[in-house]
Design a protein around this motif. Structure first.
Motif, PDB file in Angstrom:
ATOM      1  N   UNK A  66       0.833  -1.197   0.000  1.00 21.31           N
ATOM      2  CA  UNK A  66       0.000   0.000   0.000  1.00 21.31           C
ATOM      3  C   UNK A  66       0.873   1.254   0.000  1.00 21.31           C
ATOM      4  N   UNK A  67       0.577   2.187  -0.897  1.00 18.14           N
ATOM      5  CA  UNK A  67       1.371   3.401  -1.023  1.00 18.14           C
ATOM      6  C   UNK A  67       1.048   4.470   0.007  1.00 18.14           C
ATOM      7  N   UNK A  68      -0.063   4.313   0.745  1.00 17.24           N
ATOM      8  CA  UNK A  68      -0.440   5.281   1.772  1.00 17.24           C
ATOM      9  C   UNK A  68       0.081   4.783   3.112  1.00 17.24           C
ATOM     10  N   UNK A  69       0.896   5.590   3.776  1.00 21.44           N
ATOM     11  CA  UNK A  69       1.588   5.147   4.986  1.00 21.44           C
ATOM     12  C   UNK A  69       0.597   4.652   6.049  1.00 21.44           C
ATOM     13  N   UNK A  70       0.748   3.395   6.432  1.00 20.51           N
ATOM     14  CA  UNK A  70      -0.064   2.811   7.489  1.00 20.51           C
ATOM     15  C   UNK A  70      -1.428   2.311   7.066  1.00 20.51           C
ATOM     16  N   UNK A  71      -1.875   2.644   5.847  1.00 16.19           N
ATOM     17  CA  UNK A  71      -3.244   2.299   5.430  1.00 16.19           C
ATOM     18  C   UNK A  71      -3.466   0.796   5.311  1.00 16.19           C
ATOM     19  N   UNK A  72      -2.394   0.030   5.113  1.00 22.25           N
ATOM     20  CA  UNK A  72      -2.538  -1.411   4.964  1.00 22.25           C
ATOM     21  C   UNK A  72      -2.938  -2.103   6.264  1.00 22.25           C
ATOM     22  N   UNK A  73      -2.720  -1.443   7.408  1.00 20.44           N
ATOM     23  CA  UNK A  73      -2.983  -2.108   8.694  1.00 20.44           C
ATOM     24  C   UNK A  73      -4.483  -2.312   8.934  1.00 20.44           C
ATOM     25  N   UNK A  74      -5.331  -1.261   8.838  1.00 21.32           N
ATOM     26  CA  UNK A  74      -6.768  -1.519   8.949  1.00 21.32           C
ATOM     27  C   UNK A  74      -7.308  -2.413   7.833  1.00 21.32           C
ATOM     28  N   UNK A  75      -6.710  -2.340   6.643  1.00 17.23           N
ATOM     29  CA  UNK A  75      -7.123  -3.250   5.574  1.00 17.23           C
ATOM     30  C   UNK A  75      -6.822  -4.699   5.970  1.00 17.23           C
ATOM     31  N   UNK A  76      -5.660  -4.893   6.602  1.00 20.18           N
ATOM     32  CA  UNK A  76      -5.303  -6.231   7.082  1.00 20.18           C
ATOM     33  C   UNK A  76      -6.275  -6.729   8.136  1.00 20.18           C
ATOM     34  N   UNK A  77      -6.749  -5.813   8.998  1.00 19.42           N
ATOM     35  CA  UNK A  77      -7.755  -6.190   9.993  1.00 19.42           C
ATOM     36  C   UNK A  77      -9.048  -6.616   9.304  1.00 19.42           C
ATOM     37  N   UNK A  78      -9.382  -5.921   8.204  1.00 18.31           N
ATOM     38  CA  UNK A  78     -10.571  -6.294   7.431  1.00 18.31           C
ATOM     39  C   UNK A  78     -10.433  -7.668   6.805  1.00 18.31           C
ATOM     40  N   UNK A  79      -9.250  -7.972   6.279  1.00 17.71           N
ATOM     41  CA  UNK A  79      -8.999  -9.313   5.741  1.00 17.71           C
ATOM     42  C   UNK A  79      -9.137 -10.344   6.864  1.00 17.71           C
ATOM     43  N   UNK A  80      -8.620  -9.991   8.050  1.00 15.08           N
ATOM     44  CA  UNK A  80      -8.729 -10.887   9.203  1.00 15.08           C
ATOM     45  C   UNK A  80     -10.176 -11.178   9.576  1.00 15.08           C
ATOM     46  N   UNK A  81     -11.039 -10.149   9.460  1.00 14.72           N
ATOM     47  CA  UNK A  81     -12.464 -10.343   9.744  1.00 14.72           C
ATOM     48  C   UNK A  81     -13.079 -11.334   8.754  1.00 14.72           C
ATOM     49  N   UNK A  82     -12.731 -11.170   7.479  1.00 12.93           N
ATOM     50  CA  UNK A  82     -13.233 -12.101   6.454  1.00 12.93           C
ATOM     51  C   UNK A  82     -12.765 -13.530   6.740  1.00 12.93           C
ATOM     52  N   UNK A  83     -11.508 -13.660   7.169  1.00 15.26           N
ATOM     53  CA  UNK A  83     -10.960 -14.993   7.461  1.00 15.26           C
ATOM     54  C   UNK A  83     -11.642 -15.618   8.676  1.00 15.26           C
ATOM     55  N   UNK A  84     -11.944 -14.793   9.670  1.00 15.39           N
ATOM     56  CA  UNK A  84     -12.647 -15.314  10.852  1.00 15.39           C
ATOM     57  C   UNK A  84     -14.031 -15.827  10.465  1.00 15.39           C
ATOM     58  N   UNK A  85     -14.705 -15.087   9.583  1.00 19.72           N
ATOM     59  CA  UNK A  85     -16.030 -15.509   9.134  1.00 19.72           C
ATOM     60  C   UNK A  85     -15.964 -16.798   8.321  1.00 19.72           C
TER      61      UNK A  85
END
Length: 385
Positions: free
Chosen positions: A101-120
């Protein structure tokens, strides 16, 4: 693991040379020095695990499944690139890998979103979200910690602490440099990021832990040899002696090679042959990329949507384009389509009234400007007479 670390380093060396030849343009952030982090973590990951990182992503792109030649072609903006040359350094993707991700730090909440999908999905896989010490003070990272902790998401947050956020030393930018301890009540681990075996062990522990207990943080203390990006010489905020000392005493590849030879897992000759073979392979890949072509202009608006719901692409005033697919797609199981036909035979009735009105306005403005210019020329002629 030794081969992978060497490949990442030699890949970056070729990218470095191509940038200096002006074949690679724009931003280019090299990973040289940090190879043990990505290789150690990747060696512990399962094939179905997911990962998202920051813009220093070439090594990760290779490890997650993109061939080196496609990475170099993408950097150079050529059609054989993994995104057909339209993504560049920070936008390379493949299955389970959500790019840099080119926006500093933006990948971290996106990673949390991926984690939510994986939990589901509940298939026992995890998401790894990496960020640097320069991004560690961002509010969105603490928001991601918070929601991941509340919902017990299977996410491993990894801070790649290379000691310098852009050109600022960590002691000057952070009131606390114990990045692993910032996620209270998330547990954290501090790991020597220049030791590939330590990184592997930490990743193995974390992958098992987060599936049962919820998210955790790892601080991988590493070091980059080059500047923040290719436009940064990297010596205005640190001394050359510091870089030389790190290379000579803590280099991940050299230290691993010595340990492997000492344990009789590898011989000196085997190591030399590996290095020579990898150098040759990547040098040849770089030369091949230089001869590759860029995509055709009409393909610039291809692959904008995964599943387009409208006739064309919105907000392209004056250029109404039908959407079409050409690159690697999930439906095609990542197989690159060899040919395409762009549908540009649009009749006026296909064009929305808003765009027609906008084009009429643009035409009127151009006509008025043309008349004004002609009038000005006539005046100038009269003055000369």
């Amino acid at each position: 693991m030794y081969t992978q670390m060497l490949t990442v380093r030699r890949l970056e060396e070729v990218a470095n040379a191509m940038y200096k030849e002006k074949i690679v343009r724009g931003f280019c952030h090299l990973y040289t020095g940090q190879e043990a982090v990505c290789v150690g973590i990747h060696s512990a990951m399962k094939p179905h695990d997911h990962l998202i990182t920051a813009y220093r992503c070439h090594g990760w792109s290779y490890l997650m499944g993109i061939p080196p030649i496609e990475i170099l072609a993408e950097l150079a903006g050529r059609e054989s690139g993994c995104q057909r040359g339209k993504g560049g350094s920070m936008h390379m993707y493949c299955k389970g890998f959500y790019g840099g991700n080119g926006i500093v730090g933006a990948q971290v909440p996106l990673g949390a979103g991926v984690g939510l999908a994986l939990k589901n999905e509940a298939k026992g896989n995890v998401c790894i979200a990496l960020y640097g010490d320069g991004a560690a003070n961002q509010g969105q990272i603490f928001e991601a910690y918070n929601i991941a902790c509340l919902w017990r998401l299977p996410v491993i947050f990894i801070c790649e602490n290379n000691e310098y956020g852009m050109g600022t030393q960590m002691h000057r930018s952070s009131c606390s440099i114990e990045y692993y301890a910032r996620g209270v009540p998330l547990p954290g681990l501090y790991v020597d990021g220049m030791d590939v075996c330590a990184m592997r062990n930490a990743a193995q522990f974390a992958i098992d832990f987060v599936q049962k207990e919820g998210p955790m943080i790892i601080e991988a203390h590493t070091y980059r040899y080059y500047g923040h990006s290719m436009s940064d010489p990297g010596t205005s905020y640190r001394s050359r002696d510091e870089i030389t000392q790190m290379r000579s005493t803590r280099d991940a590849i050299s230290n691993f090679r010595e340990r492997a030879i000492g344990k009789e897992l590898l011989t000196e000759e085997e190591c030399k042959k590996m290095d020579a073979d990898i150098k040759k392979e990547l040098r040849e890949a770089g030369e091949k990329v230089k001869k590759d072509k860029e995509i055709k202009p009409e393909e610039l608006w291809a692959d904008v949507y995964m599943d387009n719901k409208e006739v064309g692409i919105r907000d392209t005033v004056g250029n109404f384009h039908k959407h079409f697919r050409v690159g690697k797609t999930l439906e095609k199981d990542h197989i690159k389509l060899k040919s395409f036909k762009s549908d540009l035979s649009l009749t006026p009735k296909d064009i929305p009234i808003e765009i027609q009105e906008s084009e009429a306005q643009l035409a009127a403005i151009k006509e008025a400007q043309k008349k004004a210019a002609t009038k000005e020329k006539s005046k100038n002629k009269e003055k000369k007479k």
